[in-house]
Design a protein around this motif. Structure first.
Motif, PDB file in Angstrom:
ATOM      1  N   MET B 661      11.181  13.507 -10.944  1.00 47.22           N
ATOM      2  CA  MET B 661       9.851  13.530 -11.536  1.00 47.22           C
ATOM      3  C   MET B 661       8.820  12.893 -10.619  1.00 47.22           C
ATOM      4  SD  MET B 661       8.088  14.134 -14.241  1.00 47.22           S
ATOM      5  CE  MET B 661       8.486  13.904 -15.929  1.00 47.22           C
ATOM      6  N   GLU B 662       9.207  11.835  -9.898  1.00 41.99           N
ATOM      7  CA  GLU B 662       8.224  11.071  -9.139  1.00 41.99           C
ATOM      8  C   GLU B 662       7.717  11.819  -7.911  1.00 41.99           C
ATOM      9  OE1 GLU B 662      10.110   7.481  -7.955  1.00 41.99           O
ATOM     10  OE2 GLU B 662      11.615   8.491  -6.766  1.00 41.99           O
ATOM     11  N   ASN B 663       8.339  12.968  -7.559  1.00 45.43           N
ATOM     12  CA  ASN B 663       7.862  13.749  -6.419  1.00 45.43           C
ATOM     13  C   ASN B 663       6.360  13.969  -6.455  1.00 45.43           C
ATOM     14  OD1 ASN B 663      10.378  13.986  -5.509  1.00 45.43           O
ATOM     15  ND2 ASN B 663      10.540  16.209  -5.686  1.00 45.43           N
ATOM     16  N   ARG B 664       5.877  14.222  -7.639  1.00 46.65           N
ATOM     17  CA  ARG B 664       4.470  14.611  -7.746  1.00 46.65           C
ATOM     18  C   ARG B 664       3.532  13.435  -7.547  1.00 46.65           C
ATOM     19  NH1 ARG B 664       4.057  17.073 -13.417  1.00 46.65           N
ATOM     20  NH2 ARG B 664       2.047  17.890 -12.818  1.00 46.65           N
ATOM     21  N   HIS B 665       4.037  12.242  -7.745  1.00 41.57           N
ATOM     22  CA  HIS B 665       3.108  11.119  -7.808  1.00 41.57           C
ATOM     23  C   HIS B 665       3.349  10.042  -6.766  1.00 41.57           C
ATOM     24  CE1 HIS B 665       2.253  13.112 -11.469  1.00 41.57           C
ATOM     25  NE2 HIS B 665       3.488  12.942 -11.861  1.00 41.57           N
ATOM     26  N   VAL B 667       6.151   7.210  -4.852  1.00 36.78           N
ATOM     27  CA  VAL B 667       7.023   6.164  -5.361  1.00 36.78           C
ATOM     28  C   VAL B 667       6.243   4.888  -5.640  1.00 36.78           C
ATOM     29  CG1 VAL B 667       9.116   4.853  -4.909  1.00 36.78           C
ATOM     30  CG2 VAL B 667       8.895   7.166  -4.048  1.00 36.78           C
ATOM     31  N   TYR B 668       5.295   4.563  -4.789  1.00 41.00           N
ATOM     32  CA  TYR B 668       4.598   3.286  -4.933  1.00 41.00           C
ATOM     33  C   TYR B 668       3.208   3.479  -5.504  1.00 41.00           C
ATOM     34  CZ  TYR B 668       8.215   0.554  -2.761  1.00 41.00           C
ATOM     35  OH  TYR B 668       9.390  -0.086  -2.519  1.00 41.00           O
ATOM     36  N   ASP B 669       2.809   2.484  -6.248  1.00 44.83           N
ATOM     37  CA  ASP B 669       1.477   2.437  -6.818  1.00 44.83           C
ATOM     38  C   ASP B 669       0.438   2.402  -5.680  1.00 44.83           C
ATOM     39  OD1 ASP B 669      -0.550   2.041  -8.514  1.00 44.83           O
ATOM     40  OD2 ASP B 669       0.380   0.381  -9.591  1.00 44.83           O
ATOM     41  N   HIS B 670      -0.702   2.990  -5.900  1.00 44.09           N
ATOM     42  CA  HIS B 670      -1.729   2.988  -4.834  1.00 44.09           C
ATOM     43  C   HIS B 670      -2.184   1.577  -4.496  1.00 44.09           C
ATOM     44  CE1 HIS B 670      -2.366   6.111  -7.938  1.00 44.09           C
ATOM     45  NE2 HIS B 670      -2.823   5.097  -8.623  1.00 44.09           N
TER      46      HIS B 670
END
Lengths: 239, 672
Positions: B661-665, B667-670
């Motif tokens: 799922m995390e592919n789109r977003h 791994v790390y917070d901006h």
């Protein structure tokens, strides 16, 4: 029967990140309630999974002082929704009756402009017709439309449950009470992190949570006026 | 319908109360049905275990019921037979030497276990073995034995998380599968919300960050196998603060040395001990991964002693004894069964509610032992690995088509029986295992007298009669049929008020198991850790929506992965999505690497539940089964010490991107 005055309700949701454990029960509950097809390993790997709600997991810190930060992300039901003005066929609309963002599936022509304009990435697109083999289709919810290829879809705040709750209250000759209407995600949530209700009623649980010192809205600075309110987690109290 | 049942109205939904069987916790469900079809699983709000809540596994029960790969009727060596023929075969088997009849049952449902226990007693056969991956991961026998050592009673304790304000968990993954996840998740939520806004704290001690330790306020990662030492060290620090003395075996542990062995900063242990000793209602939980080591019994006992030190026994926010029957077998009992199978002493083996070929360590050789048994009878609803090796497959109904009950194990603050009833008519030509056994027993004069029940429902009613007569329930009835209708309507039986027994510290100072630290790692060796996910004991792998529900920590869907700390991966030359080979003394598997920042650098972890070679289209040929790597060593209570597994990891040179799922977003917070 007593006369019931129908006031328009301002539906909203509050999510307490301090008790959200990231368990994903809301994700499964949403899929089972809303006839969301599963897309399989390859399609979900391409980011084409049809999750109307997802748990965003961000890591904070470095080993051994590392911690995941979960935030359930769903359509924020913006009061000023960026998805609506870009739809050429008015499929992404703000409903008069429920005052929420709804997707009119049989109007949608699949331009995907709305998804491109959604800052929350909460809209998902049916790239294909996804097969649900017999007899698995037996469990499909008759209260929810089954969507086809080429249609955009997203969280509806379980609008079918809003209607069912309103009709039930009307049949009993009373106004809708706080807690009558519960979307599938909130109903399943093992820690009661998700609370749903009427934001125009200052006494409702969701309104009380919205007034918390810990409350914030996602990407507030964009002026989208989300109806989903988050409460800060990690023991950060008092703002 | 040509003839509409009276409760049915066109266009309106009907709701039935029943009991979940996806794990043995016994949560109450309300299932929405519409024109004879099960639509949606919801929680039963009145039920003392789950209070209206439901987890991902329970939610997808309808995908089990309507699974396209179900076994649709009785089979003998792969060809269809009639139920009459099937029952005759079972009856034949029960006529033969009773010592050669064996039953292997899962942890659910309880009513079938009770019936089989009656049957084996009447027959003179050995009692049923009851085991499965859930029992293995919770190390249930170790916990009940530790309760016996500490409190004098072999009970599965109930831990009152909700009223506690400081929870110290030793690897209890109570948000995932431990004992009663929904009850304990609710407890955590209450604890966090706190009384008078005093927010409770959760501290978790385990080598790899799970959903539970991810939610914790403090996570400490001890080397696998040193949990017992850490618990003993904390007991010493807490006892010193409270001015109490400890039994010799615990007092002999030096907290500083224990902290060093575990790889945890001593100051952190002091901080935890201070918090624990000064909390209003502290509570310590002995989780399965801490007990699944050679020194597991000592670990369980040290954790229970921690509770005794702060005197939370029988107090709000503390430990209680449950009336639940701790009938579960240990891994050693299963080994004994396999030895009897291999020795040719068993002519008929009945298997229900468990898939041993998949769930148990491959090194046990269950599949090979099955070949030595002339008649293997599987009651599986799905074509699982064990059913594939059975001579007779007599499919049971799935949970939404079944009668039964489950005694709530340790998730309720009161004694509770949870009722199961069919919410739809059986979809296929399946038959309840209890009915098959009762029909077969009726053909034998000796058994017919001992089991005088016409069918499963009559058996259930006979077993419920003592509950009616106890008059302790929240409803009352003059006779069993009135009781039965309320039992079905409310979804079970339980007293109006909460009430469990307080444990008494019987032999706190009795000699206990030795606290041996684990041997150091050899060069190139890593600790191996496996844990259950939402797929549960692996039976959830044929539910497409459980597969597509992302794993909370990695967001991976539809596959297995191996969690490797980024530093370790860099040393071994492994990147994200590389296929790696994991080799233990027992076997090897291949899985895709996931660089996981929240695991000890000397440990790798693989989730349990994938790697099926059978079980239908959604499960087969997906991921790897870590049971291939597990050893056969057991701890002093006879539970599998799977936590002592050691492995080496090598890249294979292949890559296979995981669906995440995390592919789109990212791994790390901006912000980072």
């Amino acid at each position: 029967m007593a006369e019931v005055t129908e006031e328009k309700m301002k539906w909203g949701m509050a999510i307490d990140l301090d008790v959200c454990t990231g368990c994903n029960a809301c994700v499964t509950a949403c899929a089972m309630e809303n006839n969301i097809p599963f897309t399989g390993e390859d399609e979900s790997g391409y980011g084409r999974g049809l999750h109307w709600i997802r748990i965003q997991r961000y890591w904070h810190g470095d080993y051994p002082e590392i911690k995941p930060d979960y935030s359930p992300m769903l359509c924020q039901q913006c009061g000023n929704a960026p998805c609506e003005p870009v739809c050429p066929v008015f499929a992404a609309v703000h409903s008069e009756e429920e005052q929420i963002n709804l997707q009119v599936y049989n109007r949608c022509i699949g331009t995907r402009y709305c998804a491109n304009n959604c800052p929350y990435l909460s809209r998902v697109f049916n790239w294909f017709d996804y097969e649900i083999p017999e007899p698995m289709a037996y469990y499909l919810n008759p209260s929810v439309t089954v969507r086809r290829r080429g249609v955009m879809e997203k969280c509806t705040f379980c609008v079918q449950r809003i209607h069912a709750g309103q009709e039930q209250a009307k049949a009993e000759g009373r106004p809708v009470q706080d807690g009558d209407i519960v979307p599938a995600c909130a109903q399943a949530c093992p820690t009661d992190a998700i609370i749903f209700g009427d934001l125009s009623d200052p006494q409702s649980r969701v309104s009380q949570m919205a007034r918390s010192q810990r409350s914030f809205r996602q990407l507030e600075e964009l002026g989208t006026e989300p109806r989903v309110i988050y409460l800060k987690g990690g023991g950060q109290y008092g703002g | 319908y040509t003839d509409m049942p009276e409760y049915q109205q066109t266009g309106l939904s009907t709701y039935f109360a029943t009991t979940c069987r996806e794990c043995p916790a016994g949560c109450g469900l309300i299932v929405r049905t519409h024109e004879g079809r099960a639509i949606k699983v919801e929680g039963n709000p009145a039920h003392p275990v789950n209070r209206g809540k439901v987890c991902s596994r329970g939610l997808t029960a309808v995908q089990g019921l309507y699974n396209p790969d179900r076994i649709t009727g009785p089979l003998q060596n792969g060809s269809e037979i009639s139920w009459d023929q099937a029952v005759a075969q079972v009856s034949e088997a029960l006529k033969a030497d009773p010592q050669g009849v064996a039953f292997f049952l899962g942890l659910a449902p309880d009513h079938l276990f009770d019936l089989v226990s009656e049957l084996t007693a009447a027959l003179g056969a050995p009692p049923p073995v009851r085991y499965g991956a859930y029992g293995m991961f919770d190390a249930r026998r170790t916990l009940t034995e530790a309760a016996k050592l500490t409190f004098g009673v072999p009970s599965m304790p109930f831990f009152d998380l909700g009223e506690s304000d400081f929870i110290l968990s030793f690897g209890a993954n109570f948000l995932e599968t431990w004992v009663s996840p929904l009850a304990y998740a609710r407890g955590l939520s209450q604890m966090r919300r706190g009384k008078n806004n005093a927010r409770g704290r959760l501290v978790v001690i385990e080598p790899r960050q799970s959903v539970t330790s991810g939610t914790a306020d403090l996570w400490l990662a001890p080397a696998p196998g040193t949990e017992a030492l850490v618990a003993a060290a904390l007991a010493n620090l807490v006892a010193a603060r409270l001015g109490l003395s400890l039994p010799d075996d615990l007092a002999s542990v030096d907290p500083k040395e224990a902290a060093a062995a575990a790889g945890i900063a001593f100051e952190k242990l002091q901080e935890v001990a201070a918090g624990f000793a000064s909390a209003r209602a502290p509570l310590a939980l002995p989780g399965g991964s801490a007990l699944a080591h050679a020194n597991g019994l000592a670990a369980a006992r040290a954790v229970l002693v921690l509770n005794a030190l702060v005197k939370n026994l029988g107090r709000p926010g503390g430990v209680f004894l449950t009336p639940a029957d701790p009938a579960a077998s240990s891994f050693a009992d299963v080994q004994d069964l396999v030895a009897r199978m291999n020795a040719g002493k068993i002519h008929t083996l009945f298997i229900h509610g468990v898939n041993p070929v998949f769930e148990l360590p491959a090194a046990l050789g269950f599949a090979a032992a099955l070949k030595k048994v002339p008649q293997v009878v599987s009651f599986a609803s799905f074509p699982d690995e064990t059913a594939a090796l059975s001579t007779l497959v007599l499919p049971d109904h799935t949970l939404l088509e079944s009668w039964g009950y489950q005694r709530t194990l340790a998730g309720a603050d009161r004694e509770a029986y949870s009722a199961a009833q069919p919410v739809v008519v059986p979809l296929h030509n399946t038959r309840a295992a209890a009915d098959v056994l009762l029909s077969a027993a009726r053909q034998l004069p000796t058994l017919a007298a001992a089991l005088p029940y016409a069918d499963e429902v009559e058996f259930l009613q006979a077993r419920l009669l003592p509950l009616l007569e106890s008059r302790k329930g929240f409803y009352d009835a003059p006779e069993i049929l009135t009781f039965w209708s309320q039992w079905l309507q409310y979804g079970g039986w339980w007293p109006q008020r909460a009430g469990l027994e307080a444990p008494i510290v019987a032999e706190l100072y009795a000699a206990a198991a030795p606290l041996t630290p684990p041997a150091p790692l050899a060069s190139g060796e890593l600790h191996f850790y496996t844990y259950p996910t939402q797929l549960g004991d692996g039976s959830g792998a044929n539910r497409p929506w459980l597969q597509e529900t992302p794993d909370p920590m990695t967001t991976v869907m539809w596959n297995s992965w191996v969690e490797i700390h980024p530093e370790t991966a860099a040393k071994l030359g492994i990147h994200d999505d590389d296929v790696v080979k994991i080799v233990s003394a027992s076997g090897e598997i291949e899985a895709v690497a996931y660089l996981y920042p929240a695991i000890r650098p000397d440990t790798v972890a693989v989730p349990f539940g994938q790697g099926h070679s059978a079980l239908g289209r959604y499960a087969e040929g997906r991921g790897a089964n870590p049971a291939a790597l597990l050893p056969l060593s057991v701890n002093e209570s006879g539970d599998l010490s799977f936590g002592d597994t050691r492995v080496s990891v090598q890249p294979t040179g292949q890559r296979r991107p995981l669906s995440r799922m995390e592919n789109r977003h990212g791994v790390y917070d901006h912000a980072e």
